[in-house]
Design a protein around this motif. Structure first.
Motif, PDB file in Angstrom:
ATOM      1  N   PRO A 152       0.852  -1.074   0.055  1.00  0.00           N
ATOM      2  CA  PRO A 152       0.067   0.060   0.036  1.00  0.00           C
ATOM      3  C   PRO A 152       0.918   1.282   0.113  1.00  0.00           C
ATOM      4  CG  PRO A 152      -0.747  -1.422   1.551  1.00  0.00           C
ATOM      5  CD  PRO A 152       0.473  -1.968   1.064  1.00  0.00           C
ATOM      6  N   LYS A 153       0.375   2.329  -0.725  1.00  0.00           N
ATOM      7  CA  LYS A 153       1.184   3.622  -0.916  1.00  0.00           C
ATOM      8  C   LYS A 153       1.635   3.997   0.669  1.00  0.00           C
ATOM      9  CE  LYS A 153       0.652   8.170  -2.838  1.00  0.00           C
ATOM     10  NZ  LYS A 153       1.941   8.849  -2.496  1.00  0.00           N
ATOM     11  N   ASP A 154       2.756   4.533   0.999  1.00  0.00           N
ATOM     12  CA  ASP A 154       3.114   5.081   2.244  1.00  0.00           C
ATOM     13  C   ASP A 154       3.064   4.042   3.238  1.00  0.00           C
ATOM     14  OD1 ASP A 154       3.592   7.684   0.899  1.00  0.00           O
ATOM     15  OD2 ASP A 154       1.597   8.124   1.260  1.00  0.00           O
ATOM     16  N   GLU A 155       3.077   2.841   2.849  1.00  0.00           N
ATOM     17  CA  GLU A 155       3.325   1.764   3.990  1.00  0.00           C
ATOM     18  C   GLU A 155       4.339   0.894   3.958  1.00  0.00           C
ATOM     19  OE1 GLU A 155      -0.354  -0.194   4.831  1.00  0.00           O
ATOM     20  OE2 GLU A 155      -1.439   1.562   4.700  1.00  0.00           O
ATOM     21  N   GLY A 156       4.916   0.160   4.755  1.00  0.00           N
ATOM     22  CA  GLY A 156       6.032  -0.720   4.567  1.00  0.00           C
ATOM     23  C   GLY A 156       5.963  -1.617   5.835  1.00  0.00           C
ATOM     24  N   ILE A 157       6.946  -2.490   5.868  1.00  0.00           N
ATOM     25  CA  ILE A 157       7.252  -3.491   6.866  1.00  0.00           C
ATOM     26  C   ILE A 157       8.562  -3.280   7.626  1.00  0.00           C
ATOM     27  CG2 ILE A 157       7.493  -5.962   7.230  1.00  0.00           C
ATOM     28  CD1 ILE A 157       5.966  -6.312   4.620  1.00  0.00           C
ATOM     29  N   LEU A 158       8.524  -3.107   8.890  1.00  0.00           N
ATOM     30  CA  LEU A 158       9.897  -2.732   9.751  1.00  0.00           C
ATOM     31  C   LEU A 158       9.986  -3.943  10.431  1.00  0.00           C
ATOM     32  CD1 LEU A 158      11.825  -0.435  10.829  1.00  0.00           C
ATOM     33  CD2 LEU A 158      10.019  -0.293  12.792  1.00  0.00           C
ATOM     34  N   PHE A 159      11.463  -4.134  10.107  1.00  0.00           N
ATOM     35  CA  PHE A 159      11.984  -5.500  10.761  1.00  0.00           C
ATOM     36  C   PHE A 159      13.047  -4.935  11.807  1.00  0.00           C
ATOM     37  CE2 PHE A 159      10.752  -7.090   6.895  1.00  0.00           C
ATOM     38  CZ  PHE A 159      10.133  -8.279   6.965  1.00  0.00           C
ATOM     39  N   TYR A 160      12.814  -5.334  13.137  1.00  0.00           N
ATOM     40  CA  TYR A 160      13.749  -5.063  14.212  1.00  0.00           C
ATOM     41  C   TYR A 160      14.938  -6.177  14.365  1.00  0.00           C
ATOM     42  CZ  TYR A 160      15.559  -5.674  19.042  1.00  0.00           C
ATOM     43  OH  TYR A 160      16.286  -5.843  20.063  1.00  0.00           O
ATOM     44  N   ILE A 161      16.133  -5.812  13.955  1.00  0.00           N
ATOM     45  CA  ILE A 161      17.422  -6.606  13.969  1.00  0.00           C
ATOM     46  C   ILE A 161      17.957  -6.839  15.219  1.00  0.00           C
ATOM     47  CG2 ILE A 161      19.409  -7.485  12.682  1.00  0.00           C
ATOM     48  CD1 ILE A 161      16.770  -7.250  10.646  1.00  0.00           C
ATOM     49  N   ASN A 162      18.599  -5.715  15.483  1.00  0.00           N
ATOM     50  CA  ASN A 162      19.337  -5.446  16.908  1.00  0.00           C
ATOM     51  C   ASN A 162      19.237  -4.007  17.159  1.00  0.00           C
ATOM     52  OD1 ASN A 162      21.473  -5.400  18.861  1.00  0.00           O
ATOM     53  ND2 ASN A 162      22.584  -6.986  17.909  1.00  0.00           N
ATOM     54  N   GLU A 163      18.783  -3.809  18.340  1.00  0.00           N
ATOM     55  CA  GLU A 163      18.570  -2.571  18.972  1.00  0.00           C
ATOM     56  C   GLU A 163      19.847  -1.755  19.542  1.00  0.00           C
ATOM     57  OE1 GLU A 163      16.412  -1.242  22.920  1.00  0.00           O
ATOM     58  OE2 GLU A 163      14.869  -1.278  21.381  1.00  0.00           O
ATOM     59  N   GLU A 164      20.749  -2.659  19.635  1.00  0.00           N
ATOM     60  CA  GLU A 164      21.879  -2.017  20.363  1.00  0.00           C
ATOM     61  C   GLU A 164      23.058  -1.584  19.333  1.00  0.00           C
ATOM     62  OE1 GLU A 164      23.474  -4.648  23.254  1.00  0.00           O
ATOM     63  OE2 GLU A 164      21.623  -4.787  24.334  1.00  0.00           O
ATOM     64  N   LYS A 165      23.042  -2.235  18.173  1.00  0.00           N
ATOM     65  CA  LYS A 165      24.221  -1.865  17.149  1.00  0.00           C
ATOM     66  C   LYS A 165      23.659  -2.378  16.016  1.00  0.00           C
ATOM     67  CE  LYS A 165      27.359  -5.515  18.071  1.00  0.00           C
ATOM     68  NZ  LYS A 165      28.874  -5.801  18.327  1.00  0.00           N
ATOM     69  N   PRO A 166      24.085  -2.121  14.734  1.00  0.00           N
ATOM     70  CA  PRO A 166      23.974  -2.787  13.495  1.00  0.00           C
ATOM     71  C   PRO A 166      24.715  -4.109  13.567  1.00  0.00           C
ATOM     72  CG  PRO A 166      24.509  -0.339  13.226  1.00  0.00           C
ATOM     73  CD  PRO A 166      24.713  -0.698  14.781  1.00  0.00           C
ATOM     74  N   VAL A 167      24.097  -5.063  12.986  1.00  0.00           N
ATOM     75  CA  VAL A 167      25.080  -6.190  12.808  1.00  0.00           C
ATOM     76  C   VAL A 167      24.477  -6.779  11.352  1.00  0.00           C
ATOM     77  CG1 VAL A 167      25.009  -6.817  15.235  1.00  0.00           C
ATOM     78  CG2 VAL A 167      22.749  -7.585  13.753  1.00  0.00           C
ATOM     79  N   GLU A 168      25.240  -7.706  10.774  1.00  0.00           N
ATOM     80  CA  GLU A 168      25.136  -8.125   9.379  1.00  0.00           C
ATOM     81  C   GLU A 168      23.612  -9.069   9.334  1.00  0.00           C
ATOM     82  OE1 GLU A 168      26.956 -10.940   6.088  1.00  0.00           O
ATOM     83  OE2 GLU A 168      28.274 -10.133   7.619  1.00  0.00           O
TER      84      GLU A 168
END
Length: 93
Positions: A3-19
């Motif tokens: 849908p326009k202006d919508e997406g899916i947010l994935f939480y990976i690691n809150e503390e620091k970016p990881v691969e």
């Protein structure tokens, strides 16, 4: 497409970016995958194409939105969770 202006947010690691790694199996349309750090700064934007096997990036959060979103590396995003738990992303210039 999404849908326009919508997406899916994935939480990976809150503390620091990881691969992290994504697969596009069962996604019949291309999307933009927005890789963000723990403060929602855009680290990279990659196009995910249908049936693509391996999309890798470094992130704390990944947001999937319609292709050609215009979001670019270095942008900052503000993501709000309203009372319905729908997330809103605004790119801050």
């Amino acid at each position: 497409s999404l849908p326009k202006d919508e997406g899916i947010l994935f939480y990976i690691n809150e503390e620091k970016p990881v691969e992290t790694q994504f697969h596009m199996h069962n996604v019949p349309f291309p999307i933009d995958m927005i890789f963000m750090d723990d403060e929602f700064k855009v680290l990279d934007v990659k196009r995910g194409n249908p049936e693509e096997d391996d999309i890798r990036g470094i992130a704390s959060y990944v947001l999937e939105v319609n292709v050609d979103s215009g979001v670019k590396k270095g942008d900052e995003a503000e993501i709000d969770d309203d009372d319905t738990h729908e997330y809103v992303m605004k790119v801050l210039d």
